[in-house]
Write an enzyme that holds these catalytic residues in place. Structure first.
Site, PDB file in Angstrom:
ATOM      1  N   THR A 152       0.883  -1.183   0.000  1.00  0.00           N
ATOM      2  CA  THR A 152       0.000   0.000   0.000  1.00  0.00           C
ATOM      3  C   THR A 152       0.916   1.227   0.000  1.00  0.00           C
ATOM      4  O   THR A 152       1.354   1.652  -1.055  1.00  0.00           O
ATOM      5  CB  THR A 152      -0.958  -0.005   1.204  1.00  0.00           C
ATOM      6  N   LYS A 179       3.692  -6.981   3.988  1.00  0.00           N
ATOM      7  CA  LYS A 179       3.504  -5.546   3.759  1.00  0.00           C
ATOM      8  C   LYS A 179       3.187  -4.882   5.091  1.00  0.00           C
ATOM      9  O   LYS A 179       2.594  -5.495   5.985  1.00  0.00           O
ATOM     10  CB  LYS A 179       2.389  -5.284   2.739  1.00  0.00           C
ATOM     11  N   THR A 190       1.199  -8.158  12.558  1.00  0.00           N
ATOM     12  CA  THR A 190       1.008  -6.875  11.905  1.00  0.00           C
ATOM     13  C   THR A 190       0.753  -6.978  10.412  1.00  0.00           C
ATOM     14  O   THR A 190       1.522  -7.556   9.668  1.00  0.00           O
ATOM     15  CB  THR A 190       2.213  -5.966  12.154  1.00  0.00           C
ATOM     16  N   GLU A 267       5.603   4.188   7.336  1.00  0.00           N
ATOM     17  CA  GLU A 267       5.178   5.467   6.771  1.00  0.00           C
ATOM     18  C   GLU A 267       5.993   6.620   7.339  1.00  0.00           C
ATOM     19  O   GLU A 267       5.898   6.939   8.521  1.00  0.00           O
ATOM     20  CB  GLU A 267       3.687   5.680   7.026  1.00  0.00           C
ATOM     21  N   ASN A 398      -0.739  10.184   5.970  1.00  0.00           N
ATOM     22  CA  ASN A 398      -1.986   9.773   6.586  1.00  0.00           C
ATOM     23  C   ASN A 398      -3.055  10.852   6.600  1.00  0.00           C
ATOM     24  O   ASN A 398      -4.213  10.579   6.904  1.00  0.00           O
ATOM     25  CB  ASN A 398      -1.722   9.238   7.991  1.00  0.00           C
ATOM     26  N   THR A 403      -7.185   9.949  -0.632  1.00  0.00           N
ATOM     27  CA  THR A 403      -7.303  10.850  -1.786  1.00  0.00           C
ATOM     28  C   THR A 403      -6.034  10.871  -2.634  1.00  0.00           C
ATOM     29  O   THR A 403      -5.063  10.216  -2.323  1.00  0.00           O
ATOM     30  CB  THR A 403      -7.627  12.267  -1.303  1.00  0.00           C
TER      31      THR A 403
END
Lengths: 403, 403
Positions: A152, A179, A190, A267, A398, A403
């Site tokens: 992702t 992932k 996780t 991230e 995040n 979007t």
């Protein structure tokens, strides 16, 4: 320590594919399929979130009923198929049915995993296309495609493989893809992971191998403390090597490699932080303290900024819920994986700040790999948790995930 | 609802000062002193963090021994005097001693509060100067100076005042100052607050007034989920008005105003988010669910980005530790304080996503004031928690807090 490679060549009996079926806007891979030419013994660990995604519910039921003849796993990105009610369950079942029809196996032999946005239904026309394209693309050496197809916000695919040996020196292959990226909390397997082996093993020993490795690998990493609805780690063993592991095998090194990869590619992460806690009454207490530190936004932002603001670490320990006495505590900051204790800086001892070299602390805080070692008392308990910093990029990623 | 003003004129019998003694690099105010010309009944609530700052330990002991004759409170910023061992205790006691010598009261009648960086000792030369300057500056109308002098990363002073009335129509004044900004977690009296009144009241009724207000005001706000070592709310009543409140008085509106100010001025906050949870078995469960939502980095970043990513809210509920059934849940997004239910958007009902207008959701998410209403079942429990978003500025501020 077993030699674990960051690549996967092939695992006898398994064929894999990663394809683009239109779930991602770009032409990036977004649908993966893993197939075994013979039935697999299978084990899984799943999120403990009470809100479980449809594929989690489906897989849990199938592994309960049918743990020794799994043939395939289909995985999609972009849509988590969570909070989707009965329609979500129906869509997960339909995905498995399509896979079984194309592969000529029973639909009960197919597992499914999903990851992505919560609260939207799977676009089934794209899923149908994904199944068809993936079946056509199945091959021995497509592991990197599969690892890419489950990403992702991961920036790179996560793969690992190694060789298992029995005491008699017979071998099998074991390989895994995973992932991660965000929504990663303590006390869960996780996000998504799939581990396959051509070893022969019983259902019980396979489950034991998975669960014993998970506690200090996938369940000892923290990105943000948020627990996903979809987390699943599956392990499949097809026995194609002809080697039977009667006492089971150890998958900890492989899982550790994948788990560490997830934290390093979390991230927005700029730093890998190892938190060692020692001297508690037991392992569970040490882990709870390490998790309190690892989930603290103030600790994580201080690491991002390179500020050795160690008081925030002690404050996090104090609210961990585990009984501690500041007067019995000691805290070190160390470069790298902390294996050279002499290089460490003692920051806090017996309830008092230690005079330390701020320049040296700043140098360590600038590294990409930092270790905190905390002694809480004289108990036997200890734990290590891997985490990352909290950066501007985490907020950017995040703030606009959908979007 | 009592009329609460965001200013403080004067409270009979109290004199205050806010001065600059060199703790802050700029010439900003950094030391506050509050003095009563007669002994005060006093009550306090303190952090539940096991690692308590020296001033917390000192104040807890003094309030235990001496709850009816407090004369002064001294407050410094920049240094939390936490994790400082016996020297930290000695420095807190010395601060109080200097105040008592200058004011001509007993040192047991002086309380102290500190806020700032954890793990450094108080610079006692500056503290000595602060005491001297503050005593010289004491006056009836310096409440804003005092409120400014306790700020750390707060961008504006937090003050409130209102009038208390007995059933017979007799009145007293009540006023409070507070500081917040970061390290604010559920289940604690958040950071520093000082409330004074010229009402007459017993020690027991004063403590009751404070604790009953704290649960749904200072203990119902979340910035980042980190719990400070220093959090303290003190309440002093000097009886100068001559009005005795035999049944106690209600301080909830005043505390609510200060608590809301803290969230609105939290580190990097761009939005105030009200989280209403209904239908749980009891208040505590509802609050635990609301706190799980309020501390979720993924929920907070989505609000920052204006993305109505409601699946993250449901995922947070699912890991809250409170038993829930997604099939019994409903979730609304509402503009403002949520008091106009007809304006709300229903996002999730009975375990399924509701079709809703994404444009309208985006409009609401752009507001500075947003309400989430979550129904979890048919129980009587409910709770409201105020929180803020997690922004780039939060990361910037906390990445370099000490530097």
């Amino acid at each position: 320590m077993t030699d674990v490679k960051p690549t996967i060549e092939s695992v006898p009996g398994f064929k894999v594919a990663g394809v683009h079926c239109g779930l991602k806007d770009s032409d990036a891979l977004d649908f993966a399929l893993i197939y075994s030419d013979r039935p697999c013994v299978a084990a899984g660990v799943f999120t403990t979130n009470q809100v479980k995604a449809a594929p989690v519910l489906v897989d849990q039921e199938r592994l309960q009923k049918n743990p020794t003849s799994i043939r395939a796993v289909a995985i999609n990105t972009k849509c988590a198929n969570a909070c989707t009610g009965q329609q979500g369950i129906d869509n997960a079942l339909q995905t498995a049915r399509w896979v079984s029809e194309r592969l000529g196996c029973s639909e009960d032999e197919v597992l499914v995993m999903s990851t992505g946005v919560i609260g939207t239904q799977l676009p089934m026309d794209k899923i149908r296309r994904g199944v068809d394209l993936a079946v056509d693309a199945l091959g021995d050496n497509n592991w990197e495609d599969a690892a890419r197809a489950i990403m992702t916000t991961d920036t790179r695919p996560k793969m690992a493989s190694t060789t298992l040996s029995t005491l008699e020196g017979k071998t099998s292959q074991v390989a895994g893809i995973a992932k991660g990226a965000g929504m990663i909390a303590p006390n869960m397997a996780t996000l998504l992971g799939l581990i396959v082996t051509d070893a022969g093993i019983t259902r019980e020993k396979l489950y034991e191998s998975l669960t014993s490795a998970v506690d200090f690998t996938f369940n000892s990493i923290v990105v943000d403390g948020d627990m996903s609805t979809n987390d699943t780690i599956l392990m499949l063993a097809n026995g194609a090597s002809g080697t039977v592991f009667e006492e089971g095998f150890y998958s900890g090194w492989l899982c550790h490699r994948l788990a560490k990869d997830i934290v390093q590619d979390a991230e927005g992460a700029t730093k890998l932080i190892r938190i060692n806690v020692y001297g508690t009454s037991d392992h569970k207490s040490a882990k709870q303290i390490a998790n309190a530190i690892a989930t603290s936004p103030l600790v994580k932002t201080a690491f991002y900024g390179g500020d050795a603001n160690w008081g925030r670490i002690i404050a996090a320990v104090g609210r961990s819920g585990i009984s501690v006495e500041p007067e019995q505590m000691a805290l070190w900051l160390k470069p790298g994986d902390g294996s050279s204790p002499s290089e460490g800086l003692l920051l806090f001892l017996d309830g008092m700040p230690e005079p330390y070299d701020e320049m040296r602390a700043s140098e360590i805080m600038k590294l990409e790999n930092i270790t905190i070692s905390l002694v809480c008392g004289s108990g036997e308990g200890q734990a290590t948790v891997l985490t990352c910093d909290l950066s501007h990029d985490y907020v950017s990623i995040n703030g606009h995930y959908r979007t």
